[in-house]
Motif scaffolding. Structure first.
Motif, PDB file in Angstrom:
ATOM      1  N   LEU A 241       0.796  -1.227   0.000  1.00  0.00           N
ATOM      2  CA  LEU A 241       0.000   0.000   0.000  1.00  0.00           C
ATOM      3  C   LEU A 241       0.829   1.277   0.000  1.00  0.00           C
ATOM      4  CD1 LEU A 241      -0.212   1.435   3.090  1.00  0.00           C
ATOM      5  CD2 LEU A 241      -1.506  -0.641   3.531  1.00  0.00           C
ATOM      6  N   ASP A 242       2.112   1.191   0.316  1.00  0.00           N
ATOM      7  CA  ASP A 242       2.968   2.370   0.311  1.00  0.00           C
ATOM      8  C   ASP A 242       3.736   2.541  -0.998  1.00  0.00           C
ATOM      9  OD1 ASP A 242       2.163   3.105   2.819  1.00  0.00           O
ATOM     10  OD2 ASP A 242       3.886   2.263   3.868  1.00  0.00           O
ATOM     11  N   VAL A 243       3.378   1.749  -2.003  1.00  0.00           N
ATOM     12  CA  VAL A 243       4.025   1.867  -3.312  1.00  0.00           C
ATOM     13  C   VAL A 243       2.944   2.117  -4.367  1.00  0.00           C
ATOM     14  CG1 VAL A 243       5.463   0.738  -5.046  1.00  0.00           C
ATOM     15  CG2 VAL A 243       5.898   0.325  -2.622  1.00  0.00           C
ATOM     16  N   SER A 244       3.019   3.266  -5.017  1.00  0.00           N
ATOM     17  CA  SER A 244       2.025   3.651  -6.009  1.00  0.00           C
ATOM     18  C   SER A 244       2.401   3.143  -7.402  1.00  0.00           C
ATOM     19  CB  SER A 244       1.918   5.178  -6.060  1.00  0.00           C
ATOM     20  OG  SER A 244       3.132   5.740  -6.548  1.00  0.00           O
ATOM     21  N   ARG A 245       1.463   3.245  -8.358  1.00  0.00           N
ATOM     22  CA  ARG A 245       1.777   2.863  -9.731  1.00  0.00           C
ATOM     23  C   ARG A 245       2.894   3.743 -10.297  1.00  0.00           C
ATOM     24  NH1 ARG A 245      -0.465   0.175 -14.157  1.00  0.00           N
ATOM     25  NH2 ARG A 245      -1.118  -1.286 -12.545  1.00  0.00           N
ATOM     26  N   ALA A 246       2.880   5.028  -9.970  1.00  0.00           N
ATOM     27  CA  ALA A 246       3.941   5.916 -10.452  1.00  0.00           C
ATOM     28  C   ALA A 246       5.309   5.450  -9.943  1.00  0.00           C
ATOM     29  CB  ALA A 246       3.675   7.346 -10.010  1.00  0.00           C
ATOM     30  N   GLN A 247       5.356   5.000  -8.705  1.00  0.00           N
ATOM     31  CA  GLN A 247       6.619   4.499  -8.159  1.00  0.00           C
ATOM     32  C   GLN A 247       7.029   3.175  -8.809  1.00  0.00           C
ATOM     33  OE1 GLN A 247       5.348   4.763  -4.003  1.00  0.00           O
ATOM     34  NE2 GLN A 247       6.966   6.275  -3.631  1.00  0.00           N
ATOM     35  N   ILE A 248       6.040   2.337  -9.102  1.00  0.00           N
ATOM     36  CA  ILE A 248       6.323   1.091  -9.814  1.00  0.00           C
ATOM     37  C   ILE A 248       6.924   1.401 -11.183  1.00  0.00           C
ATOM     38  CG2 ILE A 248       5.223  -0.867 -10.975  1.00  0.00           C
ATOM     39  CD1 ILE A 248       5.517  -1.434  -8.068  1.00  0.00           C
ATOM     40  N   GLU A 249       6.448   2.449 -11.815  1.00  0.00           N
ATOM     41  CA  GLU A 249       7.007   2.861 -13.107  1.00  0.00           C
ATOM     42  C   GLU A 249       8.453   3.320 -12.950  1.00  0.00           C
ATOM     43  OE1 GLU A 249       4.252   5.763 -14.532  1.00  0.00           O
ATOM     44  OE2 GLU A 249       2.672   4.281 -14.927  1.00  0.00           O
ATOM     45  N   GLN A 250       8.772   3.974 -11.824  1.00  0.00           N
ATOM     46  CA  GLN A 250      10.159   4.347 -11.542  1.00  0.00           C
ATOM     47  C   GLN A 250      11.039   3.106 -11.393  1.00  0.00           C
ATOM     48  OE1 GLN A 250       8.804   7.646  -8.370  1.00  0.00           O
ATOM     49  NE2 GLN A 250      11.019   7.436  -8.506  1.00  0.00           N
ATOM     50  N   VAL A 251      10.500   2.090 -10.751  1.00  0.00           N
ATOM     51  CA  VAL A 251      11.248   0.839 -10.580  1.00  0.00           C
ATOM     52  C   VAL A 251      11.552   0.233 -11.940  1.00  0.00           C
ATOM     53  CG1 VAL A 251      11.141  -1.515  -9.672  1.00  0.00           C
ATOM     54  CG2 VAL A 251      10.299   0.404  -8.284  1.00  0.00           C
ATOM     55  N   LEU A 252      10.563   0.181 -12.808  1.00  0.00           N
ATOM     56  CA  LEU A 252      10.777  -0.357 -14.152  1.00  0.00           C
ATOM     57  C   LEU A 252      11.866   0.424 -14.874  1.00  0.00           C
ATOM     58  CD1 LEU A 252      10.027  -2.166 -16.556  1.00  0.00           C
ATOM     59  CD2 LEU A 252       8.336  -0.410 -17.188  1.00  0.00           C
ATOM     60  N   ALA A 253      11.790   1.744 -14.815  1.00  0.00           N
ATOM     61  CA  ALA A 253      12.787   2.573 -15.490  1.00  0.00           C
ATOM     62  C   ALA A 253      14.187   2.288 -14.966  1.00  0.00           C
ATOM     63  CB  ALA A 253      12.437   4.045 -15.312  1.00  0.00           C
ATOM     64  N   THR A 254      14.304   2.045 -13.686  1.00  0.00           N
ATOM     65  CA  THR A 254      15.610   1.729 -13.078  1.00  0.00           C
ATOM     66  C   THR A 254      16.137   0.395 -13.593  1.00  0.00           C
ATOM     67  OG1 THR A 254      15.116   3.021 -11.098  1.00  0.00           O
ATOM     68  CG2 THR A 254      16.790   1.304 -10.892  1.00  0.00           C
ATOM     69  N   PHE A 255      15.279  -0.607 -13.691  1.00  0.00           N
ATOM     70  CA  PHE A 255      15.706  -1.905 -14.210  1.00  0.00           C
ATOM     71  C   PHE A 255      16.129  -1.794 -15.671  1.00  0.00           C
ATOM     72  CE2 PHE A 255      14.217  -3.676 -10.349  1.00  0.00           C
ATOM     73  CZ  PHE A 255      14.576  -5.006 -10.294  1.00  0.00           C
ATOM     74  N   VAL A 256      15.376  -1.025 -16.444  1.00  0.00           N
ATOM     75  CA  VAL A 256      15.714  -0.841 -17.859  1.00  0.00           C
ATOM     76  C   VAL A 256      17.075  -0.148 -17.976  1.00  0.00           C
ATOM     77  CG1 VAL A 256      15.079   0.346 -19.984  1.00  0.00           C
ATOM     78  CG2 VAL A 256      13.329  -0.857 -18.656  1.00  0.00           C
ATOM     79  N   GLU A 257      17.275   0.888 -17.160  1.00  0.00           N
ATOM     80  CA  GLU A 257      18.542   1.605 -17.169  1.00  0.00           C
ATOM     81  C   GLU A 257      19.699   0.683 -16.781  1.00  0.00           C
ATOM     82  OE1 GLU A 257      20.632   5.555 -15.077  1.00  0.00           O
ATOM     83  OE2 GLU A 257      18.586   4.942 -14.512  1.00  0.00           O
TER      84      GLU A 257
ATOM     85  N   SER B 171      19.874  -2.540 -17.158  1.00  0.00           N
ATOM     86  CA  SER B 171      20.134  -3.536 -18.212  1.00  0.00           C
ATOM     87  C   SER B 171      20.913  -2.968 -19.370  1.00  0.00           C
ATOM     88  CB  SER B 171      18.799  -4.112 -18.725  1.00  0.00           C
ATOM     89  OG  SER B 171      18.076  -3.126 -19.448  1.00  0.00           O
ATOM     90  N   ARG B 172      20.943  -1.641 -19.488  1.00  0.00           N
ATOM     91  CA  ARG B 172      21.642  -0.996 -20.606  1.00  0.00           C
ATOM     92  C   ARG B 172      23.027  -0.529 -20.229  1.00  0.00           C
ATOM     93  NH1 ARG B 172      16.426   2.617 -22.614  1.00  0.00           N
ATOM     94  NH2 ARG B 172      15.298   0.889 -23.608  1.00  0.00           N
ATOM     95  N   LYS B 173      23.438  -0.792 -18.986  1.00  0.00           N
ATOM     96  CA  LYS B 173      24.778  -0.371 -18.546  1.00  0.00           C
ATOM     97  C   LYS B 173      25.878  -1.030 -19.370  1.00  0.00           C
ATOM     98  CE  LYS B 173      25.931  -0.353 -14.320  1.00  0.00           C
ATOM     99  NZ  LYS B 173      26.194  -0.911 -12.990  1.00  0.00           N
TER     100      LYS B 173
END
Length: 334
Positions: free
Chosen positions: A314-330, A332-334
């Motif tokens: 409940l303390d993690v919003s969809r917008a924050q989940i989108e931040q998590v995805l962006a971090t994983f994508v970033e 993977s491109r290192k």
């Protein structure tokens, strides 16, 4: 930067409404049985799940321990999953404090135990062996929901073999929301059920063990023995009541967020296990520590594991989940 903590749903903070309920809760001495809020919580959850009685305890570990010790005497045995909390993650309490022998079995892909394997593990009535008394299941099991048909089969099986059946229902309400059934429909198959209030339901502390009047009376005595008797615990019980009344249906949001994250990570090239509830398992391998550090620098808390678990809550919003995805994508491109 606000921290996004995906290590577990135990990290949730009380909501404003829950804090108000806690602040105004009547209290008394629960060891004397005089805390009205605790009594209300126990009676209410027992009623909702279809049991005669219930017991409020500080932790899920204690709730499960009391159940095992109430069902089994010293030198007896319970059958349990190799990856189950009651066997692997609760300090060996049943063996250390209850002198109860665990008989662990491999967990199947769907989170269940193969009942044919359980039958083979039941000890003969022979004084060479510990007496098998109990089968313990977990729901959800690493985010997987046990099918209702399996629960019914397990109930028939244990009756045929003279065993009791306990449910570690740490995330019972996640399972109920996923299946679209009342939690009572799941609980009806068990002799005892432990429900955790401090995971997805968002209470700060506490679990409740439900069972027969005789089993709960025994568990209450054992609770005192292991130091679980609380005094003015009304504010903690009030948090649990608030969670049950206001924060069950919203678990579907956590499930949706986890599903979205799993789907998007898969599209980004990650190996992701099928998502059923609020847990996402990703195969990270040797990059676990590097990913943890990379995410932490961006305000995201992860556990470092080759099979990485992320838990929506409940303390993690969809917008924050989108931040998590962006971090994983970033990453993977290192």
């Amino acid at each position: 930067m606000s921290v996004i903590d995906l290590r577990s749903d135990t990290v949730t903070q009380p909501t404003a409404g829950m804090r108000d309920a806690m602040a105004s809760a009547p209290s008394g001495d629960d060891v004397y049985g005089e805390d009205p809020s605790v009594n209300h919580l126990e009676a209410e959850l027992a009623k909702r799940l279809g049991f005669a009685a219930a017991l409020f305890v500080p932790t899920g570990t204690m709730s499960n321990l009391l159940a095992l010790m109430a069902h089994c005497e010293r030198g007896e045995e319970y059958i349990v999953g190799q990856q189950a909390h009651t066997y692997k993650y609760e300090g060996g309490g049943a063996a250390v404090l209850g002198s109860i022998q665990p008989q662990p079995l491999e967990v199947q892909a769907d989170g269940s135990l193969d009942l044919a394997q359980v039958a083979e593990a039941i000890k003969p009535d022979d004084f060479h062996f510990a007496r098998t008394r109990l089968l313990t299941l977990e729901n959800t099991m690493q985010g997987k929901v046990l099918p209702m048909s399996y629960l019914a089969a397990a109930r028939v099986f244990t009756r045929e073999h003279g065993l009791a059946l306990h449910l570690d229902g740490a995330r019972l309400y996640n399972a109920a929301v996923k299946l679209g059934v009342d939690a009572r429909e799941i609980a009806q198959h068990f002799d005892s059920v432990s429900v955790c209030l401090s995971k997805g339901l968002g209470a700060p502390v506490g679990s409740v063990l439900c069972g027969s009047s005789a089993l709960i009376a025994k568990a209450r005595r054992l609770r005192k023995m292991v130091g679980g008797g609380m005094r003015q615990a009304g504010s903690l019980a009030a948090a649990g009541l608030y969670a049950l009344d206001h924060q069950v249906a919203r678990l579907a949001e956590d499930h949706a967020n986890a599903q979205w994250l799993g789907d998007e990570l898969r599209k980004a090239g990650y190996s992701v296990e099928p998502v059923q509830t609020n847990m996402v398992y990703v195969q990270i391998g040797e990059q676990a520590q590097a990913l943890k550090a990379f995410a932490e620098a961006r305000g995201i808390k992860l556990s470092a594991a080759a099979r990485l678990r992320m838990v929506a809550h409940l303390d993690v919003s969809r917008a924050q989940i989108e931040q998590v995805l962006a971090t994983f994508v970033e990453f993977s491109r290192k």
